[in-house]
Write a protein that holds these residues in place. Structure first.
Motif, PDB file in Angstrom:
ATOM      1  N   VAL A   1      30.428   8.467  -3.792  1.00 47.10           N
ATOM      2  CA  VAL A   1      29.667   9.515  -4.476  1.00 47.10           C
ATOM      3  C   VAL A   1      28.483   9.949  -3.620  1.00 47.10           C
ATOM      4  CG1 VAL A   1      28.241  10.016  -6.488  1.00 47.10           C
ATOM      5  CG2 VAL A   1      30.379   8.734  -6.764  1.00 47.10           C
ATOM      6  N   ALA A   2      27.799   8.973  -3.018  1.00 50.65           N
ATOM      7  CA  ALA A   2      26.618   9.289  -2.214  1.00 50.65           C
ATOM      8  C   ALA A   2      26.970  10.187  -1.032  1.00 50.65           C
ATOM      9  CB  ALA A   2      25.968   8.000  -1.718  1.00 50.65           C
ATOM     10  N   VAL A   3      28.078   9.890  -0.372  1.00 50.44           N
ATOM     11  CA  VAL A   3      28.500  10.704   0.777  1.00 50.44           C
ATOM     12  C   VAL A   3      28.845  12.119   0.329  1.00 50.44           C
ATOM     13  CG1 VAL A   3      30.255  10.987   2.565  1.00 50.44           C
ATOM     14  CG2 VAL A   3      29.277   8.726   2.121  1.00 50.44           C
ATOM     15  N   ASN A   4      29.546  12.228  -0.798  1.00 51.18           N
ATOM     16  CA  ASN A   4      29.889  13.560  -1.316  1.00 51.18           C
ATOM     17  C   ASN A   4      28.636  14.360  -1.653  1.00 51.18           C
ATOM     18  OD1 ASN A   4      32.775  13.885  -1.339  1.00 51.18           O
ATOM     19  ND2 ASN A   4      32.880  12.293  -2.906  1.00 51.18           N
ATOM     20  N   LEU A   5      27.671  13.721  -2.292  1.00 51.62           N
ATOM     21  CA  LEU A   5      26.418  14.401  -2.631  1.00 51.62           C
ATOM     22  C   LEU A   5      25.679  14.837  -1.365  1.00 51.62           C
ATOM     23  CD1 LEU A   5      25.101  12.222  -5.595  1.00 51.62           C
ATOM     24  CD2 LEU A   5      26.043  14.541  -5.718  1.00 51.62           C
ATOM     25  N   LEU A   6      25.708  13.968  -0.370  1.00 52.37           N
ATOM     26  CA  LEU A   6      25.059  14.300   0.901  1.00 52.37           C
ATOM     27  C   LEU A   6      25.726  15.515   1.546  1.00 52.37           C
ATOM     28  CD1 LEU A   6      22.842  13.407   2.878  1.00 52.37           C
ATOM     29  CD2 LEU A   6      24.551  11.984   4.027  1.00 52.37           C
ATOM     30  N   LEU A   7      27.058  15.585   1.473  1.00 52.81           N
ATOM     31  CA  LEU A   7      27.791  16.723   2.025  1.00 52.81           C
ATOM     32  C   LEU A   7      27.463  18.012   1.269  1.00 52.81           C
ATOM     33  CD1 LEU A   7      31.272  15.097   2.710  1.00 52.81           C
ATOM     34  CD2 LEU A   7      29.670  15.962   4.420  1.00 52.81           C
ATOM     35  N   VAL A   8      27.301  17.899  -0.045  1.00 49.84           N
ATOM     36  CA  VAL A   8      26.953  19.077  -0.850  1.00 49.84           C
ATOM     37  C   VAL A   8      25.572  19.586  -0.461  1.00 49.84           C
ATOM     38  CG1 VAL A   8      26.380  19.870  -3.178  1.00 49.84           C
ATOM     39  CG2 VAL A   8      28.445  18.516  -2.808  1.00 49.84           C
TER      40      VAL A   8
ATOM     41  N   TRP B   1      35.320  17.305  -7.923  1.00 54.60           N
ATOM     42  CA  TRP B   1      33.974  17.449  -8.471  1.00 54.60           C
ATOM     43  C   TRP B   1      32.931  17.847  -7.437  1.00 54.60           C
ATOM     44  CZ3 TRP B   1      29.789  14.714  -6.853  1.00 54.60           C
ATOM     45  CH2 TRP B   1      30.010  13.499  -6.199  1.00 54.60           C
ATOM     46  N   PRO B   2      32.992  17.363  -6.179  1.00 60.33           N
ATOM     47  CA  PRO B   2      31.979  17.831  -5.227  1.00 60.33           C
ATOM     48  C   PRO B   2      32.116  19.335  -4.935  1.00 60.33           C
ATOM     49  CG  PRO B   2      33.076  15.849  -4.420  1.00 60.33           C
ATOM     50  CD  PRO B   2      33.870  16.350  -5.573  1.00 60.33           C
ATOM     51  N   ALA B   3      33.353  19.827  -4.934  1.00 58.55           N
ATOM     52  CA  ALA B   3      33.562  21.257  -4.701  1.00 58.55           C
ATOM     53  C   ALA B   3      33.004  22.080  -5.859  1.00 58.55           C
ATOM     54  CB  ALA B   3      35.046  21.546  -4.505  1.00 58.55           C
ATOM     55  N   VAL B   4      33.220  21.599  -7.101  1.00 56.79           N
ATOM     56  CA  VAL B   4      32.650  22.280  -8.272  1.00 56.79           C
ATOM     57  C   VAL B   4      31.135  22.309  -8.172  1.00 56.79           C
ATOM     58  CG1 VAL B   4      32.344  22.155 -10.771  1.00 56.79           C
ATOM     59  CG2 VAL B   4      34.592  21.699  -9.777  1.00 56.79           C
ATOM     60  N   LEU B   5      30.547  21.178  -7.803  1.00 53.28           N
ATOM     61  CA  LEU B   5      29.087  21.089  -7.674  1.00 53.28           C
ATOM     62  C   LEU B   5      28.589  22.030  -6.580  1.00 53.28           C
ATOM     63  CD1 LEU B   5      26.433  19.732  -8.487  1.00 53.28           C
ATOM     64  CD2 LEU B   5      26.953  17.914  -6.824  1.00 53.28           C
ATOM     65  N   LEU B   6      29.291  22.060  -5.444  1.00 52.35           N
ATOM     66  CA  LEU B   6      28.867  22.914  -4.333  1.00 52.35           C
ATOM     67  C   LEU B   6      28.932  24.388  -4.714  1.00 52.35           C
ATOM     68  CD1 LEU B   6      28.079  23.452  -1.419  1.00 52.35           C
ATOM     69  CD2 LEU B   6      30.508  23.241  -0.783  1.00 52.35           C
ATOM     70  N   ILE B   7      30.027  24.808  -5.324  1.00 49.63           N
ATOM     71  CA  ILE B   7      30.162  26.215  -5.713  1.00 49.63           C
ATOM     72  C   ILE B   7      29.101  26.581  -6.753  1.00 49.63           C
ATOM     73  CG2 ILE B   7      31.676  27.924  -6.767  1.00 49.63           C
ATOM     74  CD1 ILE B   7      32.498  27.043  -3.948  1.00 49.63           C
ATOM     75  N   SER B   8      28.877  25.680  -7.722  1.00 45.80           N
ATOM     76  CA  SER B   8      27.884  25.950  -8.767  1.00 45.80           C
ATOM     77  C   SER B   8      26.479  26.071  -8.181  1.00 45.80           C
ATOM     78  CB  SER B   8      27.917  24.834  -9.818  1.00 45.80           C
ATOM     79  OG  SER B   8      29.197  24.726 -10.409  1.00 45.80           O
ATOM     80  N   LEU B   9      26.114  25.128  -7.316  1.00 36.41           N
ATOM     81  CA  LEU B   9      24.788  25.193  -6.695  1.00 36.41           C
ATOM     82  C   LEU B   9      24.650  26.413  -5.791  1.00 36.41           C
ATOM     83  CD1 LEU B   9      24.156  21.429  -5.790  1.00 36.41           C
ATOM     84  CD2 LEU B   9      23.115  22.765  -7.628  1.00 36.41           C
ATOM     85  N   SER B  10      25.727  26.769  -5.102  1.00 38.35           N
ATOM     86  CA  SER B  10      25.685  27.952  -4.240  1.00 38.35           C
ATOM     87  C   SER B  10      25.418  29.200  -5.063  1.00 38.35           C
ATOM     88  CB  SER B  10      27.010  28.097  -3.484  1.00 38.35           C
ATOM     89  OG  SER B  10      27.242  27.005  -2.627  1.00 38.35           O
TER      90      SER B  10
ATOM     91  N   TYR C   1      27.473  42.791  -5.042  1.00 40.13           N
ATOM     92  CA  TYR C   1      27.414  41.393  -5.483  1.00 40.13           C
ATOM     93  C   TYR C   1      28.368  40.550  -4.640  1.00 40.13           C
ATOM     94  CZ  TYR C   1      25.478  43.852  -9.522  1.00 40.13           C
ATOM     95  OH  TYR C   1      24.730  44.668 -10.322  1.00 40.13           O
ATOM     96  N   GLY C   2      28.596  41.016  -3.419  1.00 43.11           N
ATOM     97  CA  GLY C   2      29.626  40.414  -2.582  1.00 43.11           C
ATOM     98  C   GLY C   2      29.454  38.927  -2.338  1.00 43.11           C
ATOM     99  N   GLU C   3      28.200  38.481  -2.119  1.00 50.48           N
ATOM    100  CA  GLU C   3      28.007  37.055  -1.811  1.00 50.48           C
ATOM    101  C   GLU C   3      28.346  36.171  -3.007  1.00 50.48           C
ATOM    102  OE1 GLU C   3      24.173  38.196  -3.779  1.00 50.48           O
ATOM    103  OE2 GLU C   3      25.656  39.152  -2.477  1.00 50.48           O
ATOM    104  N   LEU C   4      28.123  36.663  -4.224  1.00 52.92           N
ATOM    105  CA  LEU C   4      28.479  35.904  -5.423  1.00 52.92           C
ATOM    106  C   LEU C   4      29.994  35.832  -5.583  1.00 52.92           C
ATOM    107  CD1 LEU C   4      25.848  37.407  -7.891  1.00 52.92           C
ATOM    108  CD2 LEU C   4      25.680  35.274  -6.604  1.00 52.92           C
ATOM    109  N   PHE C   5      30.665  36.968  -5.363  1.00 58.11           N
ATOM    110  CA  PHE C   5      32.120  36.993  -5.494  1.00 58.11           C
ATOM    111  C   PHE C   5      32.785  36.153  -4.406  1.00 58.11           C
ATOM    112  CE2 PHE C   5      31.307  41.334  -7.479  1.00 58.11           C
ATOM    113  CZ  PHE C   5      31.343  40.816  -8.762  1.00 58.11           C
ATOM    114  N   LEU C   6      32.160  36.100  -3.227  1.00 58.30           N
ATOM    115  CA  LEU C   6      32.704  35.256  -2.160  1.00 58.30           C
ATOM    116  C   LEU C   6      32.723  33.798  -2.594  1.00 58.30           C
ATOM    117  CD1 LEU C   6      31.965  35.598   1.617  1.00 58.30           C
ATOM    118  CD2 LEU C   6      31.998  33.354   0.562  1.00 58.30           C
ATOM    119  N   ALA C   7      31.619  33.336  -3.172  1.00 52.45           N
ATOM    120  CA  ALA C   7      31.550  31.945  -3.642  1.00 52.45           C
ATOM    121  C   ALA C   7      32.586  31.684  -4.735  1.00 52.45           C
ATOM    122  CB  ALA C   7      30.143  31.631  -4.153  1.00 52.45           C
ATOM    123  N   LEU C   8      32.735  32.621  -5.660  1.00 49.98           N
ATOM    124  CA  LEU C   8      33.712  32.448  -6.742  1.00 49.98           C
ATOM    125  C   LEU C   8      35.136  32.416  -6.200  1.00 49.98           C
ATOM    126  CD1 LEU C   8      32.200  34.813  -9.459  1.00 49.98           C
ATOM    127  CD2 LEU C   8      32.370  32.317  -9.581  1.00 49.98           C
ATOM    128  N   SER C   9      35.441  33.289  -5.256  1.00 51.40           N
ATOM    129  CA  SER C   9      36.802  33.320  -4.725  1.00 51.40           C
ATOM    130  C   SER C   9      37.119  32.052  -3.940  1.00 51.40           C
ATOM    131  CB  SER C   9      37.009  34.556  -3.845  1.00 51.40           C
ATOM    132  OG  SER C   9      36.160  34.543  -2.718  1.00 51.40           O
TER     133      SER C   9
END
Length: 437
Positions: free
Chosen positions: A3-10, A61-70, A99-107
């Protein structure tokens, strides 16, 4: 991976994104780079990093966290205090509204979850989003001479041509290297992907190409990798027939050619993902929207494009939710569109009351016929009729009671209201299911 490594990567990924924005802004000031060039540098850097996500994260879950934080960071950078000459100007400095940067993250998030185990379904759409889009924008900006009008501005044929060429080359290379497809089919399929992507990019607005292009190409790939060349040819003919039909009837329906093409693409993609009968209620939503728009115009300058965006987002939401939970979402999806169609009928004036009185039960009957035609596993939630009655009543009564509230942001508000009961049904029944041991 811990978990710690994943959080660090995020955290590292978010920091890299902010560093890219700051670095691009610094280079822009130092070397006098145009705002459009800065924007595309950020676009390319973000897209190339997105290519590494399946290798970086082995869990969801790390990908969900990364996209959400982005998304949170990108939304924060849109605040006035960070706008102007700050680092966010590297993506927000263009004059047009986007809103391109937001749609990029969602896609990127959608493709990450939808492409598990099939690298080409992720890599090709991301590369098209990254390279074809940037090449088209820079070509159009620097060399564009032949312009054509879209609702939110103009685009150039030179840019569209460059998008087609780059996408065609990318598709040829990746399909040859990452699939077992015959070479003759690779050539045909690559041209299809390039032409489809160029059409969607040309008709996109306000940065929606960052959402529609990669996901559209992903859906086209995912549903046709094993399709025979003859069937692919028939698919092209069906799409062209839909396109010609929409363009032919556009004046009668009060549609611009831009909106007609966008509706054709939307219907085509729905039919590519699911059985054609599941496109009936979305098509009914379009026609009831047109009736409501003509009888009671709303305050949006582009009501048809607003509806296309709202319908596309809703359809993708249900596709993602069904894939993520492993439960079939077809009935909830159809229930939502039935509610939206009835909601638009509720906006019709009294002189068209007979049309409303006929249309509401017809929409309800279509909903149950479509649900009956879907596979048995789509009925996992139990009886549909109580939820259908509740959804249709909620949409009709709410909109008929306060129609003025739906004169602004009509498409978004009607589609959001129509989601209330289907989403409640889906989540409630999902929570009540007993896990299989």
């Amino acid at each position: 991976m811990s978990v710690a490594v994943n959080l660090l990567l995020v955290v590292g990924s978010i920091s890299a994104m902010l560093g890219l924005l700051a670095g691009t802004k610094w280079l822009g000031r130092r070397h006098g780079l145009s705002v459009e060039l800065q924007r595309k540098c950020v676009h390319i850097g973000t897209g190339l990093y997105a290519l590494t996500l399946p290798l970086t994260f082995s869990e969801r879950w790390p990908a969900v966290l990364l996209i959400s934080l982005s998304l949170i960071v990108l939304l924060g950078l849109r605040l006035r205090r960070f706008a102007g000459d700050g680092i966010s100007s590297a993506v927000h400095g263009v004059a047009r509204k986007s809103y391109g940067e937001l749609f990029l993250a969602l896609s990127v998030g959608f493709l990450f979850f939808a492409s598990q185990g099939q690298p080409v379904l992720y890599a090709l759409p991301i590369l098209v989003l990254t390279l074809s889009d940037a090449a088209a924008a820079l070509t159009g900006t620097r060399y564009g001479r032949k312009h054509f009008q879209v609702e939110a501005g103009t685009k150039t044929w030179e840019g569209v041509t460059m998008f087609f060429l780059v996408t065609w080359i990318l598709a040829l290379i990746l399909l040859l290297l990452m699939t077992e497809m015959d070479r003759s089919k690779v050539v045909l399929f690559s041209v299809m992907i390039a032409a489809f992507g160029a059409l969607v990019e040309a008709d996109s607005w306000r940065g929606f190409d960052n959402l529609f292009v990669p996901i559209g190409i992903h859906l086209l790939l995912a549903n046709n990798l094993s399709t025979e060349p003859l069937a692919l040819g028939l698919l092209v003919v069906a799409f062209l027939a839909t396109l010609v039909f929409m363009l032919a009837f556009a004046p009668l329906l009060g549609l611009t050619n831009h909106a007609a093409r966008a509706y054709a693409v939307l219907v085509f993609l729905i039919c590519s993902v699911t059985a054609p009968h599941n496109a009936i209620l979305p098509v009914a939503t379009v026609f009831t929207h047109i009736l409501a728009r003509n009888a009671r115009p709303c305050r949006s300058p582009y009501p048809d494009l607003d509806l296309i965006a709202a319908m596309s987002g809703t359809a993708l939401f249900w596709l993602f939710l069904g894939d993520y939970t492993g439960q079939n979402a077809l009935n909830a999806y159809n229930l939502g569109f039935a509610g939206a169609a009835i909601g638009f009928l509720a906006l019709l004036p009294r002189r068209l009351m007979l049309l409303t009185a006929i249309g509401v039960p017809v929409i309800g009957a279509i909903l149950f016929l479509v649900a009956a035609a879907n596979p048995a596993h789509s009925q996992w939630h139990g009886p549909l009729w109580p939820w259908a009655l509740g959804s249709m009543a909620l949409c009709f009564i709410t909109i008929a009671t306060i129609p003025a509230w739906f004169d602004r942001y009509r498409a978004a508000r009607v589609m959001a209201l129509s989601l209330a009961v289907p989403l409640t049904l889906f989540l409630a029944k999902l929570a009540m299911r007993t896990p299989t041991l």
